[in-house]
Design a protein around this motif. Structure first.
Motif, mmCIF file in Angstrom:
data_model
loop_
_atom_site.group_PDB
_atom_site.id
_atom_site.type_symbol
_atom_site.label_atom_id
_atom_site.label_comp_id
_atom_site.label_asym_id
_atom_site.label_seq_id
_atom_site.Cartn_x
_atom_site.Cartn_y
_atom_site.Cartn_z
ATOM 1 N N GLU A 108 -36.562 74.388 85.613
ATOM 2 C CA GLU A 108 -37.384 74.918 84.523
ATOM 3 C C GLU A 108 -37.965 76.248 85.000
ATOM 4 N N ILE A 109 -37.663 77.321 84.262
ATOM 5 C CA ILE A 109 -38.165 78.658 84.600
ATOM 6 C C ILE A 109 -38.896 79.204 83.387
ATOM 7 N N ARG A 110 -40.148 79.580 83.571
ATOM 8 C CA ARG A 110 -40.971 80.093 82.476
ATOM 9 C C ARG A 110 -41.595 81.417 82.887
ATOM 10 N N SER A 111 -41.600 82.335 81.957
ATOM 11 C CA SER A 111 -42.121 83.673 82.232
ATOM 12 C C SER A 111 -43.606 83.756 81.930
ATOM 13 N N ALA A 112 -44.256 84.732 82.528
ATOM 14 C CA ALA A 112 -45.679 84.953 82.280
ATOM 15 C C ALA A 112 -45.905 85.319 80.821
ATOM 16 N N HIS A 113 -46.899 84.678 80.222
ATOM 17 C CA HIS A 113 -47.284 84.951 78.834
ATOM 18 C C HIS A 113 -46.114 84.769 77.861
ATOM 19 N N ALA A 114 -45.157 83.903 78.236
ATOM 20 C CA ALA A 114 -43.996 83.613 77.386
ATOM 21 C C ALA A 114 -43.175 84.853 77.065
ATOM 22 N N ASP A 115 -43.147 85.822 77.993
ATOM 23 C CA ASP A 115 -42.309 87.006 77.807
ATOM 24 C C ASP A 115 -40.839 86.613 77.802
ATOM 25 N N ALA A 116 -40.000 87.538 77.300
ATOM 26 C CA ALA A 116 -38.565 87.255 77.237
ATOM 27 C C ALA A 116 -37.933 87.225 78.628
ATOM 28 N N ALA A 170 -41.671 68.082 82.739
ATOM 29 C CA ALA A 170 -42.830 67.185 82.783
ATOM 30 C C ALA A 170 -43.719 67.493 83.977
ATOM 31 N N VAL A 171 -43.122 67.839 85.105
ATOM 32 C CA VAL A 171 -43.927 68.208 86.279
ATOM 33 C C VAL A 171 -44.711 69.479 86.005
ATOM 34 N N LEU A 172 -44.058 70.471 85.380
ATOM 35 C CA LEU A 172 -44.762 71.700 85.029
ATOM 36 C C LEU A 172 -45.942 71.427 84.113
ATOM 37 N N ALA A 173 -45.724 70.561 83.137
ATOM 38 C CA ALA A 173 -46.813 70.217 82.223
ATOM 39 C C ALA A 173 -47.949 69.529 82.975
ATOM 40 N N GLY A 174 -47.613 68.706 83.954
ATOM 41 C CA GLY A 174 -48.637 68.007 84.728
ATOM 42 C C GLY A 174 -49.436 68.928 85.621
ATOM 43 N N VAL A 175 -48.789 69.975 86.127
ATOM 44 C CA VAL A 175 -49.499 70.936 86.971
ATOM 45 C C VAL A 175 -50.470 71.774 86.141
ATOM 46 N N ALA A 176 -50.063 72.092 84.904
ATOM 47 C CA ALA A 176 -50.898 72.882 83.996
ATOM 48 C C ALA A 176 -51.329 74.199 84.629
ATOM 49 N N ALA A 177 -50.357 74.895 85.240
ATOM 50 C CA ALA A 177 -50.654 76.195 85.841
ATOM 51 C C ALA A 177 -50.881 77.240 84.750
ATOM 52 N N ASP A 231 -50.276 83.266 83.381
ATOM 53 C CA ASP A 231 -50.348 84.692 83.673
ATOM 54 C C ASP A 231 -49.410 85.097 84.809
ATOM 55 N N ASP A 232 -48.566 84.166 85.260
ATOM 56 C CA ASP A 232 -47.573 84.470 86.273
ATOM 57 C C ASP A 232 -46.297 83.705 85.941
ATOM 58 N N ASP A 233 -45.160 84.217 86.420
ATOM 59 C CA ASP A 233 -43.907 83.500 86.229
ATOM 60 C C ASP A 233 -43.958 82.201 87.037
ATOM 61 N N ARG A 234 -43.316 81.162 86.499
ATOM 62 C CA ARG A 234 -43.300 79.854 87.167
ATOM 63 C C ARG A 234 -41.893 79.294 87.138
ATOM 64 N N ALA A 235 -41.471 78.718 88.247
ATOM 65 C CA ALA A 235 -40.139 78.113 88.319
ATOM 66 C C ALA A 235 -40.203 76.860 89.175
ATOM 67 N N LEU A 236 -39.447 75.844 88.768
ATOM 68 C CA LEU A 236 -39.356 74.595 89.510
ATOM 69 C C LEU A 236 -37.921 74.107 89.446
ATOM 70 N N VAL A 237 -37.353 73.790 90.599
ATOM 71 C CA VAL A 237 -35.987 73.275 90.699
ATOM 72 C C VAL A 237 -36.034 71.935 91.430
ATOM 73 N N LEU A 238 -35.446 70.910 90.831
ATOM 74 C CA LEU A 238 -35.402 69.573 91.417
ATOM 75 C C LEU A 238 -33.964 69.253 91.787
ATOM 76 N N VAL A 239 -33.733 68.944 93.067
ATOM 77 C CA VAL A 239 -32.439 68.475 93.522
ATOM 78 C C VAL A 239 -32.581 66.958 93.739
ATOM 79 N N CYS A 240 -31.925 66.191 92.896
ATOM 80 C CA CYS A 240 -32.160 64.748 92.842
ATOM 81 C C CYS A 240 -30.907 63.985 93.288
ATOM 82 N N ARG A 241 -31.130 62.989 94.111
ATOM 83 C CA ARG A 241 -30.061 62.049 94.472
ATOM 84 C C ARG A 241 -30.387 60.694 93.845
ATOM 85 N N ASP A 242 -29.601 60.288 92.872
ATOM 86 C CA ASP A 242 -29.866 59.048 92.141
ATOM 87 C C ASP A 242 -29.470 57.817 92.957
#
Length: 342
Positions: free
Chosen positions: A137-145, A321-328, A331-342
């Motif tokens: 999940e990659i989100r830009s600051a202030h929802a910029d393009a 869901a993790v990003l929503a839980g952090v509630a950062a 005003d800054d770009d945010r990115a989270l990458v999960l490498v999961c082994r099921d």
């Protein structure tokens, strides 16, 4: 004359003549043509004119405004004149900023869309074997393009997954353009270099660009999809997290790292190794998730670990869901990458 040049010339003439027609209308029919029509004309011009003709139109509007004021047009009160002057200054400033990054007229907006789509395409993860998945999940600051954070990934010989998460300095369109260039270059390096050579090669490439705002942080992970063993190194980047499903804990993968990319030549990285068991998750993230002005970095990291434990432990969601839980803050770009082994 090229077709696009002819269309620009026609658009320029139409808008310049429209400015003259508006001034005549303001002078003769003030009830039907208010001075605010000049503002509408400038909005249209920003999307169709290049910088030089935008300046010509702005100067013409100022001259016509002065003429209307001097001839005593009844609707040209002082407040209206001030608003028109300010709008011309704002329009020219906005047009100049677009010109500086190579965006001119309507084709520039189409180029922005293409840049955004290309940047998204570089972050696609190849199909993985059963039992493995990557959620990002990659989100830009202030929802910029555009975001200054991006990810590149490559799968070698169907069993070695390599991912690099990069945080480029700056925000907005300028950072987006640099991200596009770097994502293409780093994606090529990721598939061609041995894992130990990726970050030093990326650092050399960034130094060669000689950008005024030209540094970036990065974390690089290589995962053996047959055994679950992983190798990770970083350059000025926050340390990854390893969620151990069996033990129910989250560890910080303490990569000592090197300086950020693009700062000094000849960087040396200190990699760490680990193992992903079934149910484990490796978390890569950028500092927008944990670092905020006036707050302690450790508190931000604790907040991320808590959100990951609540969401990923019982498997109630993924990166979003993790990003929503952090509630950062946004005003800054945010990115989270999960490498999961099921």
């Amino acid at each position: 004359m090229h077709r696009r040049a002819r269309l620009h010339l026609v658009a320029s003439l139409v808008l310049l003549l429209s400015a003259v027609a508006i001034s005549v209308g303001v002078r003769l029919e003030p009830d039907w043509v208010p001075p605010s029509t000049f503002l509408l004309l400038q909005v249209v011009a920003v999307f169709f004119l290049r910088q030089r003709m935008l300046v010509v139109l702005g100067v013409l509007i100022l001259v016509l405004t002065a003429w209307l004021w001097a001839t005593g047009a009844p609707s040209m009160i002082p407040g209206v004149v001030v608003v028109i002057v300010i709008s011309v200054v704002v329009t020219l400033t906005f047009g100049w900023r677009r010109h500086q990054i190579g965006l001119q007229g309507a084709p520039g907006d189409r180029m922005l869309v293409d840049l955004r789509d290309r940047l998204s395409a570089h972050g696609r993860v190849p199909p993985l074997p059963d039992g493995w998945r990557v959620d990002s999940e990659i989100r830009s600051a202030h929802a910029d393009a555009f975001s200054g954070d991006f990810m590149v990934a490559v799968l070698r010989a169907s069993s070695l997954l390599e991912i690099a998460l990069v945080d480029v300095s700056g925000k907005g369109q300028g950072a987006g353009v640099r991200s596009l260039q770097l994502s293409g270059a780093f994606g090529g390096l990721l598939g061609a270099m041995p894992r130990e050579g990726f970050l030093p090669a990326a650092n050399d490439y960034l130094l060669d660009q000689q950008w005024a705002e030209g540094f970036a942080t990065a974390v690089h992970v290589a995962v053996d999809l047959d055994s679950g063993a992983y190798w990770v190194a970083s350059a000025g980047h926050p340390p990854p997290l390893h969620l151990h499903a069996g033990a129910g804990r989250i560890d910080v993968v303490n990569t000592v790292g090197s300086p950020a990319l693009g700062v000094v030549p000849g960087i040396e990285c200190s990699p760490q190794e680990g193992h992903l068991d079934h149910g484990d998750v490796l978390l890569l993230y950028t500092d927008g998730l944990v670092d905020a002005p006036g707050t302690d970095l450790d508190r931000g990291l604790d907040r991320l670990m808590g959100a990951a434990d609540r969401v990923l432990g019982p498997r109630r969601g993924g990166a979003a869901a993790v990003l929503a839980g952090v509630a950062a803050a946004d005003d800054d770009d945010r990115a989270l990458v999960l490498v999961c082994r099921d």
